[in-house]
Design a protein around this motif. Structure first.
Motif, short mmCIF file in Angstrom:
data_model
loop_
_atom_site.label_atom_id
_atom_site.label_comp_id
_atom_site.label_asym_id
_atom_site.label_seq_id
_atom_site.Cartn_x
_atom_site.Cartn_y
_atom_site.Cartn_z
N ALA A 1 0.90 -1.06 -0.05
CA ALA A 1 0.08 -0.05 -0.13
C ALA A 1 0.86 1.10 -0.11
O ALA A 1 2.08 1.09 0.36
CB ALA A 1 -0.86 0.16 1.03
N ASP A 2 0.39 2.06 -0.41
CA ASP A 2 0.96 3.53 -0.30
C ASP A 2 1.24 3.85 1.13
O ASP A 2 0.41 3.75 2.12
CB ASP A 2 0.22 4.83 -0.79
N ASP A 3 2.62 4.39 1.20
CA ASP A 3 3.01 4.55 2.82
C ASP A 3 2.42 5.79 3.61
O ASP A 3 2.43 6.90 2.63
CB ASP A 3 4.38 4.41 2.98
N TRP A 4 2.19 5.76 4.73
CA TRP A 4 1.93 6.96 5.44
C TRP A 4 3.44 7.60 5.75
O TRP A 4 3.54 8.65 6.04
CB TRP A 4 1.21 6.60 6.72
N ARG A 5 4.40 6.69 6.00
CA ARG A 5 5.64 7.18 6.29
C ARG A 5 6.60 6.40 5.14
O ARG A 5 6.79 5.36 4.86
CB ARG A 5 6.60 7.03 7.54
N SER B 1 13.54 10.35 5.42
CA SER B 1 12.44 9.69 6.12
C SER B 1 11.40 10.90 6.02
O SER B 1 11.77 11.80 6.90
CB SER B 1 12.55 8.96 7.42
N MET B 2 10.19 10.75 5.50
CA MET B 2 9.23 11.68 5.73
C MET B 2 7.44 10.96 5.77
O MET B 2 7.54 10.09 5.38
CB MET B 2 9.11 12.62 4.59
N SER B 3 6.81 12.02 6.28
CA SER B 3 5.41 11.38 6.28
C SER B 3 4.71 12.84 6.40
O SER B 3 5.17 13.83 5.94
CB SER B 3 5.10 10.79 7.87
N CYS B 4 3.50 12.72 6.54
CA CYS B 4 2.47 13.85 6.51
C CYS B 4 3.24 14.89 7.51
O CYS B 4 3.66 14.56 8.66
CB CYS B 4 1.16 13.69 7.19
N MET B 5 3.31 16.25 7.24
CA MET B 5 3.89 17.12 8.06
C MET B 5 3.14 17.83 8.83
O MET B 5 3.51 18.72 9.75
CB MET B 5 4.65 18.28 7.13
N HIS B 6 1.81 17.42 9.08
CA HIS B 6 0.94 18.30 9.84
C HIS B 6 1.06 19.76 9.78
O HIS B 6 1.39 20.53 10.87
CB HIS B 6 1.11 17.38 11.32
N CYS B 7 0.82 20.32 8.65
CA CYS B 7 0.98 21.78 8.40
C CYS B 7 0.24 22.52 9.25
O CYS B 7 -0.72 22.30 9.53
CB CYS B 7 0.98 21.92 6.82
N HIS B 8 0.93 23.62 9.69
CA HIS B 8 0.29 24.62 10.60
C HIS B 8 -0.62 25.44 9.68
O HIS B 8 -1.62 25.99 10.25
CB HIS B 8 1.35 25.82 11.19
N GLY C 1 2.31 14.97 -0.98
CA GLY C 1 1.80 13.86 -1.40
C GLY C 1 1.36 12.84 -0.14
O GLY C 1 1.42 11.59 -0.28
N ALA C 2 1.00 13.29 0.95
CA ALA C 2 0.88 12.70 2.16
C ALA C 2 -0.72 11.88 2.06
O ALA C 2 -0.55 10.62 2.64
CB ALA C 2 0.99 13.52 3.33
N PRO C 3 -1.87 12.46 1.64
CA PRO C 3 -3.04 11.61 1.56
C PRO C 3 -2.78 10.52 0.47
O PRO C 3 -2.29 10.56 -0.61
CB PRO C 3 -3.75 12.54 0.91
N THR C 4 -3.23 9.45 1.28
CA THR C 4 -3.30 7.97 0.45
C THR C 4 -4.78 7.79 0.40
O THR C 4 -5.58 8.30 1.20
CB THR C 4 -2.29 7.01 0.84
N GLY D 1 -11.64 3.94 -1.42
CA GLY D 1 -11.59 5.28 -1.87
C GLY D 1 -11.62 6.47 -0.67
O GLY D 1 -11.53 7.65 -1.27
N LEU D 2 -11.22 6.22 0.43
CA LEU D 2 -11.26 7.17 1.10
C LEU D 2 -9.96 7.53 1.75
O LEU D 2 -9.05 6.93 1.69
CB LEU D 2 -11.97 6.76 2.56
N MET D 3 -9.58 8.72 2.28
CA MET D 3 -8.48 9.42 2.44
C MET D 3 -7.93 8.90 3.78
O MET D 3 -8.75 8.44 4.60
CB MET D 3 -8.41 10.78 2.34
#
Length: 222
Positions: free
Chosen positions: A37-41, A71-78, A120-123, A128-130
């Motif tokens: 699966a597409d990775d979250w990290r 190594s990267m994941s969702c950055m939880h942007c401000h 590209g964080a959402p998978t 079909g859901l994020m």
């Protein structure tokens, strides 16, 4: 509303990352993600330097080609762009700890968030859901939206990628604490560029040696 400095951020030091992928594997195991699966990290490997032509190569003067794992994941942007475009308010930047969560009961799978996110964080799963990283507020896609704030926990639970990082390259915590642990250069870049993740400057050859050491069969288990 919590001060931004109380919002949780990731810290990454490429000089301590050996490219072992323990962080991404740990994430998959905890959240029940399929191996394909597409990775979250994710961990990607980047080459630093250029390969000289064979006739120009000089072992004494040619700079080594360096492998830099990131190594990267969702950055939880401000300023989370995914939250801004979500038409059903399924995505929330939590005031209490700054973690961006997705409530799949509200998600309609429109994928606007995927187009808006520059990282590209959402998978998207078979439904079909994020889904994406929730800093291990809870297990599985769509979890964590109603979880207790990490800032209200007596001993805040660390994301599994942090707990299982072999080299101690990944950390997570309130921004004010992560900035204190960062080098002056990393902290200044984080603040001056309004960045989402604190990243240490890559120092070079030490990292390459660590990767080579870890990749040598004789050193397995070190």
């Amino acid at each position: 509303m919590a001060d931004r400095q109380d919002h949780w951020v990731f810290y990454f030091d490429p000089n301590r990352c050996i490219g072992c992928h323990a962080c991404s594997i740990s994430c998959k195991q905890f959240h029940g993600r399929d191996s394909d699966a597409d990775d979250w990290r994710t961990v990607t490997h980047h080459e630093k330097g250029t390969h000289p032509a064979s006739e120009e190569y000089d072992a004494d003067t040619s700079a080594p080609i360096e492998n830099v794992p990131i190594s990267m994941s969702c950055m939880h942007c401000h300023d989370a762009p995914c939250e801004e475009v979500c038409p059903t308010e399924a995505i929330v930047k939590r005031d209490s700890d700054g973690i961006v969560t997705i409530d799949q009961d509200k998600c309609i799978g429109c994928k606007y968030c995927g187009w808006a996110c520059p990282f590209g964080a959402p998978t998207y799963g078979d439904n079909g859901l994020m889904s994406k990283c929730n800093m291990c507020l809870d297990q599985g896609p769509g979890s964590g939206a109603g979880a207790e704030s990490k800032n209200e926990q007596d001993d805040p639970i660390q994301p599994n990628c942090v707990s299982d990082c072999v080299g101690g390259a990944i950390k997570a915590g309130p921004e004010k604490e992560m900035v204190k642990e960062a080098s002056q250069a990393a902290a200044e870049r984080f603040k001056s560029n309004n960045e989402r993740v604190i990243v240490e400057p890559f120092q070079g050859e030490e990292n390459l040696n660590m990767v080579e050491h870890a990749a040598t069969p004789d050193n397995a288990g070190d």
